[in-house]
Design a protein around this motif. Structure first.
Motif, mmCIF file in Angstrom:
data_model
loop_
_atom_site.group_PDB
_atom_site.id
_atom_site.type_symbol
_atom_site.label_atom_id
_atom_site.label_comp_id
_atom_site.label_asym_id
_atom_site.label_seq_id
_atom_site.Cartn_x
_atom_site.Cartn_y
_atom_site.Cartn_z
ATOM 1 N N SER A 17 0.833 -1.136 -0.369
ATOM 2 C CA SER A 17 0.366 -0.158 -0.023
ATOM 3 C C SER A 17 0.753 1.239 -0.033
ATOM 4 O O SER A 17 -0.085 2.487 -0.018
ATOM 5 N N GLU A 18 2.091 1.113 0.003
ATOM 6 C CA GLU A 18 3.073 2.369 0.381
ATOM 7 C C GLU A 18 2.914 2.776 -1.271
ATOM 8 O O GLU A 18 3.153 4.156 -1.064
ATOM 9 N N VAL A 19 2.508 2.465 -2.052
ATOM 10 C CA VAL A 19 2.644 2.916 -3.495
ATOM 11 C C VAL A 19 1.583 3.959 -3.031
ATOM 12 O O VAL A 19 1.716 4.917 -4.342
ATOM 13 N N LEU A 20 0.613 4.190 -2.504
ATOM 14 C CA LEU A 20 0.099 5.756 -2.619
ATOM 15 C C LEU A 20 0.593 6.447 -1.777
ATOM 16 O O LEU A 20 0.186 6.971 -3.095
ATOM 17 N N THR A 21 2.582 6.476 -1.461
ATOM 18 C CA THR A 21 2.365 7.127 -1.026
ATOM 19 C C THR A 21 3.510 8.119 -2.005
ATOM 20 O O THR A 21 4.091 8.685 -2.030
ATOM 21 N N CYS A 22 3.138 7.440 -3.228
ATOM 22 C CA CYS A 22 3.707 8.027 -4.675
ATOM 23 C C CYS A 22 4.102 9.050 -4.496
ATOM 24 O O CYS A 22 3.510 9.930 -4.506
ATOM 25 N N ILE A 23 5.335 10.065 -4.605
ATOM 26 C CA ILE A 23 5.443 11.601 -4.932
ATOM 27 C C ILE A 23 5.652 11.609 -6.228
ATOM 28 O O ILE A 23 6.279 13.145 -6.851
ATOM 29 N N GLN A 24 5.827 10.971 -7.402
ATOM 30 C CA GLN A 24 6.444 11.488 -8.577
ATOM 31 C C GLN A 24 6.881 11.991 -8.586
ATOM 32 O O GLN A 24 7.739 12.848 -9.906
ATOM 33 N N CYS A 25 8.215 11.020 -8.676
ATOM 34 C CA CYS A 25 9.718 11.970 -8.033
ATOM 35 C C CYS A 25 10.648 11.807 -9.375
ATOM 36 O O CYS A 25 11.245 12.524 -10.409
ATOM 37 N N GLY A 26 10.393 10.524 -9.396
ATOM 38 C CA GLY A 26 10.964 10.364 -11.148
ATOM 39 C C GLY A 26 12.437 9.214 -10.548
ATOM 40 O O GLY A 26 13.667 9.036 -11.576
ATOM 41 N N THR A 27 12.287 8.941 -9.203
ATOM 42 C CA THR A 27 14.016 8.753 -9.291
ATOM 43 C C THR A 27 14.099 6.718 -9.817
ATOM 44 O O THR A 27 14.993 6.770 -10.212
ATOM 45 N N CYS A 28 12.807 6.098 -10.310
ATOM 46 C CA CYS A 28 12.874 5.452 -10.577
ATOM 47 C C CYS A 28 13.065 4.649 -11.923
ATOM 48 O O CYS A 28 13.982 4.376 -12.012
ATOM 49 N N SER A 29 12.615 6.001 -12.593
ATOM 50 C CA SER A 29 12.837 6.008 -13.789
ATOM 51 C C SER A 29 14.462 5.950 -14.482
ATOM 52 O O SER A 29 14.468 5.447 -15.306
ATOM 53 N N SER A 30 14.831 7.098 -13.097
ATOM 54 C CA SER A 30 16.217 7.927 -14.367
ATOM 55 C C SER A 30 17.094 6.785 -13.427
ATOM 56 O O SER A 30 18.562 7.260 -13.566
ATOM 57 N N SER A 31 16.731 5.792 -12.591
ATOM 58 C CA SER A 31 17.720 4.769 -12.149
ATOM 59 C C SER A 31 17.262 3.435 -12.885
ATOM 60 O O SER A 31 18.594 2.443 -12.959
ATOM 61 N N CYS A 32 16.880 3.827 -13.189
ATOM 62 C CA CYS A 32 16.615 2.316 -14.543
ATOM 63 C C CYS A 32 17.499 1.986 -15.859
ATOM 64 O O CYS A 32 17.366 3.139 -16.122
ATOM 65 N N PRO A 33 18.160 1.107 -15.791
ATOM 66 C CA PRO A 33 18.994 0.692 -17.137
ATOM 67 C C PRO A 33 18.563 1.206 -18.380
ATOM 68 O O PRO A 33 18.687 0.875 -19.167
ATOM 69 N N THR A 34 17.367 0.520 -18.484
ATOM 70 C CA THR A 34 16.774 -0.176 -19.518
ATOM 71 C C THR A 34 15.273 1.461 -19.928
ATOM 72 O O THR A 34 14.388 1.255 -20.577
ATOM 73 N N ALA A 35 15.574 2.185 -18.934
ATOM 74 C CA ALA A 35 14.745 3.745 -19.154
ATOM 75 C C ALA A 35 14.466 3.611 -20.550
ATOM 76 O O ALA A 35 13.402 4.515 -20.781
ATOM 77 N N HIS A 36 15.815 4.078 -21.171
ATOM 78 C CA HIS A 36 15.339 5.282 -22.895
ATOM 79 C C HIS A 36 14.218 4.203 -23.645
ATOM 80 O O HIS A 36 13.510 4.330 -24.706
ATOM 81 N N LEU A 37 14.004 2.866 -23.196
ATOM 82 C CA LEU A 37 13.860 1.431 -24.368
ATOM 83 C C LEU A 37 11.584 1.745 -23.494
ATOM 84 O O LEU A 37 10.793 1.248 -24.266
#
Lengths: 174, 786
Positions: A17-37
């Motif tokens: 349920s902590e997914v509800l606390t997402c602040i949409q900061c983008g740390t996940c996307s920009s940490s992801c090695p396949t983000a460009h795809l």
């Protein structure tokens, strides 16, 4: 407005349920090695989940591109596990009969392990070529580069007791 | 023991529902009642005069008023009987308005029945009241302020100006705190040290302030009004009286150079140093870790002030109050490995940037790349480094960093208009007077804003690359900058742990000191006579820290200005013969009011009368002056004397929250069943398992215990203790064959009248389901028989 509350709940139950606390900061996307795809990015995927936009959340390439490296999960400042969100979506997608674009390859891969306990590259490549020539040809180029360097095993290698590996896979498949 | 009972009509508020005549007649029949009357308005002058007349005529020595909530008019009636010559504590009230007539408007017969029971309970308690004296104790009119940052300075100056003597104890060689090290400060962009330095010298010169710098508090004993403080002044190896603070002579010959903590490592200082030119006291200090003992400074000092053989000095004094202003410490940026701080030289912290921008700093105000010494042309600010970050355990927002970066970005832009500046933020928080305008100003200066949390920094060919997702467009980018500034968050100062332990301060989950109430008591600690100001209780900007320093000063002044403290006689006391010295009470006491000496001893000035110790004492050696064991037991017995309702519930309500909630249900006219007979206690933690068992033994069908919501107890943890006891009780009930559901514990804030009513209704339904007490025993026997 949440489009599909039940879908949202299904994901939250699996991913926490902590997914509800997402602040949409983008740390996940920009940490992801396949983000460009990835389109949408993982951050956007989380947003789609929170808005209950089931169709968009399940029908995209992003969820199948996750390599489970867990960098998103290690760095998320809210302690969310974006990787678990992706896993939940894959799970739900399969229940809906949505197949990964690489499903054919993945099935072959699994079959090999079940049969031999490990991957036998040559037969694997041959079978893949037969079942989905289009996708296989795309990877041919790299294979041709690797072969002369001795990076492709030619013989079929078996583990000592493949039946035990088979058992494990059957157990997991339950 | 003649008792007078007064049943109040409160106009039609009570009389409109209850049968007043019946209540009056019933009261007359109760033991020891010499006179019972019904009064139209007992709180009016006529009502009070009637009571006073009766005291004289019937020689009453105790009075029961059945009227509104004691939370409303108890002080009124106490004053009234005191005027008639009675001890003010010989009064008991029965709450037949908020907790009876207003909540049972549709059931006058049952409500009257309940009122009869409440009056009977009040009379039973009244018979056991004892005269109590409010004690006054003389207090010290001196105050200890711990921490000489801007909050501590504000507190010390206000108190000193008001005429109270202050001991200001500072850990570092100079007061001034972090504010003294900042460049210009928001939202006015005025020079920080220029506005602070005059205050610092005022502290130094004030006749009412004793400044003890470079010192630590080692122990504090005693309680509000009389704290004994013990501490140690570390050796600075300088005779403070002789040193002129010129520093040139000694420091110029000192061969040792170390990074200066006052420049956050980017500047250097000698082993003998003055933190900065405006330091107070302006006295040199020798760093024993750096000094090699060559003695050149000793020779160089013409004033002969360097004393390398100096020893630490102990000090001791008494104060009446303590203000904790221990401040904060910067988040250690090396913990965010992905940003490369400590590995990449051009990644710096916001505090280092403050020093770079400072005209008195190591670069004389030039913002340069540490790697090359060249002026930085492209600067990135990374917000929320060490704040809003669960991975480092800091979930909170540090509050000041958005404004600080906006300010630093403006200062850089004004100085170097061509510099490209980007602020990477998750949310920009500019809440405060003139703050949003300040944000607009930064935007107008051409500063870039990207809504992103940078995931990592990479260094390539001497340049920094930031990787982030621009969340407004969804693109993942890799962008080059010269200099990256990490806006590091504020953490509680770790060296304040010692002070916290000595004083017994509690901490919030974010590790900052907890204040007595998160809204209503912003500068008070849970411990009486201790106040908290500034960042010790959470990140704050300068203006708020100053406001809190002044607020704490006002509170301390209010507390001590009379020179004596009047104590409510609510405290606990120990029967020394019974005490078995198990020390359970010492651990339980939230106010640290019980001493470890054996047998246990209660400091009545510190005790706030929650009664948790009395409830926990295994041999009943502790009792309370108000709400004594015998009085509560008498109420329980009176409540269960007649069982005129099913289910009959004995309810214990804590004075601060649940009793307030029950009153609020009344004032809001929320209707609920008439089954509960309420007993007011100071805290849910006061409820001794004996009370509960006695109620059930005498035929109550259920017992309700209602406390403040978890985490909101007025005595910190009384409700947790109540919960523990109830859990044990439930097990006991189960073992003897009773339904554990017959004891229920609920939480409601004073604002939750609705919840109180709903919970009570639910409990009534549950008990109806269970049947009268003992049903389960008979069922069990029947089962065994078959």
């Amino acid at each position: 407005m949440v489009e599909d509350t039940e879908f949202r709940e299904q994901v939250l139950r699996r991913a926490g349920s902590e997914v509800l606390t997402c602040i949409q900061c983008g740390t996940c996307s920009s940490s992801c090695p396949t983000a460009h795809l990835m389109h949408p990015s993982i951050r956007q995927l989380v947003k789609l989940v929170l808005e209950g936009r089931k169709d968009e959340a399940l029908n995209n390439r992003t969820i199948w591109l996750c390599t489970s490296c867990l960098l998103c999960t290690v760095r998320c400042p809210r302690g969310i596990r974006p990787k678990s969100v992706v896993a939940a979506l894959k799970d739900l997608a399969e229940k809906e009969g949505i197949r990964s674009p690489d499903a054919a390859y993945e099935e072959l891969f699994l079959k090999q392990i079940r049969d031999y306990g490990r991957i036998a590259e040559l037969p694997m490549t041959a079978k893949f070529l037969l079942s989905s020539p289009g996708s296989a040809l795309q990877s041919m180029e790299m294979g041709l580069e690797m072969a002369p360097k001795g990076k492709i095993a030619l013989e079929i290698d078996r583990v000592k007791r493949p039946e035990e590996v088979k058992k494990i896979i059957e157990e997991l498949g339950k | 023991m003649p008792i007078g009972v007064y049943v109040c009509h409160c106009g039609l508020n009570i009389a409109g529902v209850l049968d007043m005549d019946e209540l009056k007649r019933y009261a007359e029949t109760l033991p020891d009642v010499a006179v019972a009357r019904d009064l139209p308005f007992s709180c009016s002058d006529i009502g009070q005069e009637q009571i006073q007349k009766d005291v004289a005529e019937f020689k009453l020595d105790r009075v029961v008023v059945a009227a509104c909530s004691p939370r409303l008019h108890e002080p009124t009636f106490r004053r009234a009987i005191a005027k008639a010559g009675l001890n003010p504590y010989m009064l008991e009230m029965a709450n037949i308005r908020e907790q009876c007539s207003w909540v049972h408007m549709d059931r006058p017969a049952q409500a009257t029945q309940k009122a009869r029971d409440l009056i009977r309970m009040a009379v039973a308690k009244a018979a056991l009241l004892r005269p109590l004296e409010r004690e006054t104790v003389p207090v010290s009119q001196e105050v200890l302020v711990i921490g000489g940052g801007v909050a501590g300075i504000a507190a010390a100056l206000d108190l000193a100006d008001a005429g109270m003597h202050v001991y200001l104890v500072e850990r570092r060689p100079t007061i001034g705190g972090y504010m003294a090290l900042l460049t210009d400060v928001f939202p006015t962009n005025d020079c920080s040290i220029c506005v602070l330095a005059p205050k610092m010298s005022e502290v130094f010169n004030h006749p009412n302030i004793t400044l003890i710098s470079y010192a630590e508090i080692l122990n504090v004993e005693g309680s509000v009004g009389n704290f004994m403080v013990q501490g140690q002044k570390r050796a600075r190896y300088i005779d403070e009286k002789l040193c002129k603070g010129c520093i040139d002579q000694c420091a110029s010959v000192c061969p040792v150079e170390v990074p200066s903590e006052y420049d956050f490592g980017i500047g250097k200082r000698k082993a003998i140093y003055v933190p900065y030119p405006q330091a107070v006291p302006l006295v040199a200090c020798v760093d024993p870790k750096a000094c090699i003992g060559c003695g050149r400074c000793v020779e160089a000092c013409q004033a002969d002030a360097v004393k390398l053989e100096q020893e630490p000095e102990e000090f001791k004094f008494n104060v009446g109050a303590i203000i904790v202003a221990t401040g904060w410490q910067p988040f250690d940026a090396t913990r965010k490995e992905e940003y490369g701080y400590g590995r990449y030289r051009d990644v710096i912290t916001s505090l280092q940037l403050e020093r770079l921008l400072n005209a008195a700093g190591p670069t004389k105000g030039e913002v340069v790349r540490p790697s090359s010494g060249q002026i930085a042309r492209s600067i990135a600010f990374l917000q929320c480094v060490g704040s809003r970050d669960a991975t480092v355990g800091n979930i909170y927002c540090s509050r000041i960093c958005c404004m600080a970066s906006l300010k630093n970005a403006q200062l850089v832009k004004e100085k170097y208009p061509d510099t490209d500046i980007t602020i990477y933020y998750i949310d920009l928080r500019a809440g405060g007077e003139g703050y949003e305008e300040f944000y607009v100003r930064a935007q107008k200066l051409g500063i870039n804003f990207v809504r992103a949390r940078v995931s990592r920094i990479e260094q390539e060919d001497g340049d920094l690359y930031l990787i982030f997702e621009d969340t407004n467009t969804g693109e993942v980018k890799r962008v080059k900058h010269d200099l990256a500034v990490l806006s590091i968050g504020l953490e509680p100062d770790r060296s304040a742990d010692v002070i916290g332990n000595i004083l017994g301060l509690s901490r919030r989950p974010d590790r900052f000191f907890e204040i007595a109430h998160p809204k209503m008591r912003p500068v008070e600690a849970h411990i009486d006579g201790v106040f908290i100001a500034g960042c010790a209780s959470g990140p704050k900007e300068i203006q708020t820290s100053i406001a809190q320093g002044s607020a704490a000063a006002a509170k301390a002044f209010k507390l001590l200005q009379k020179g004596e403290l009047e104590l409510e006689p609510t405290s606990a006391f120990v029967d020394r013969d019974k005490c078995i010295q198990c020390k359970l009470c010492v651990d339980i006491c939230p106010k640290k009011a019980i001493a470890v000496e054996s047998p246990a001893y209660v400091d009545e000035a510190a005790c706030k009368g929650c009664g948790s110790c009395a409830a926990s004492c295994p041999v009943n050696a502790i009792d309370m002056r108000l709400f004594s064991d015998a009085q509560i037991m008498a109420q329980v017995r009176a409540a269960t004397e007649k069982k005129d309702e099913f289910p009959l519930i004995v309810a214990f309500l804590c004075n601060w929250c649940s009793y307030g909630a029950a009153d609020l249900a009344g004032t809001s006219r929320i209707q609920y069943p008439t089954n509960a007979r309420n007993i007011r206690v100071m805290c849910a933690g006061r409820v001794d398992p004996d009370f509960v068992l006695e109620a059930l033994r005498r035929g109550a069908d259920g017992v309700l215990i209602a406390g403040c919501r978890i985490g909101e107890c007025h005595y910190v943890s009384g409700n947790d203790q109540a919960l523990q006891r109830v859990n044990v009780l439930k097990e006991v009930l189960g073992k003897i064959g009773l339904d554990p559901g017959r004891v229920k514990i609920i939480w409601c804030a004073a604002s939750e009248g609705e919840i109180f009513a709903r919970q009570l209704k639910r409990f009534v339904d549950e008990l109806k389901e269970m049947g009268p007490i003992g049903t389960e025993l008979r069922a069990g026997e029947a089962q065994e028989a078959t």
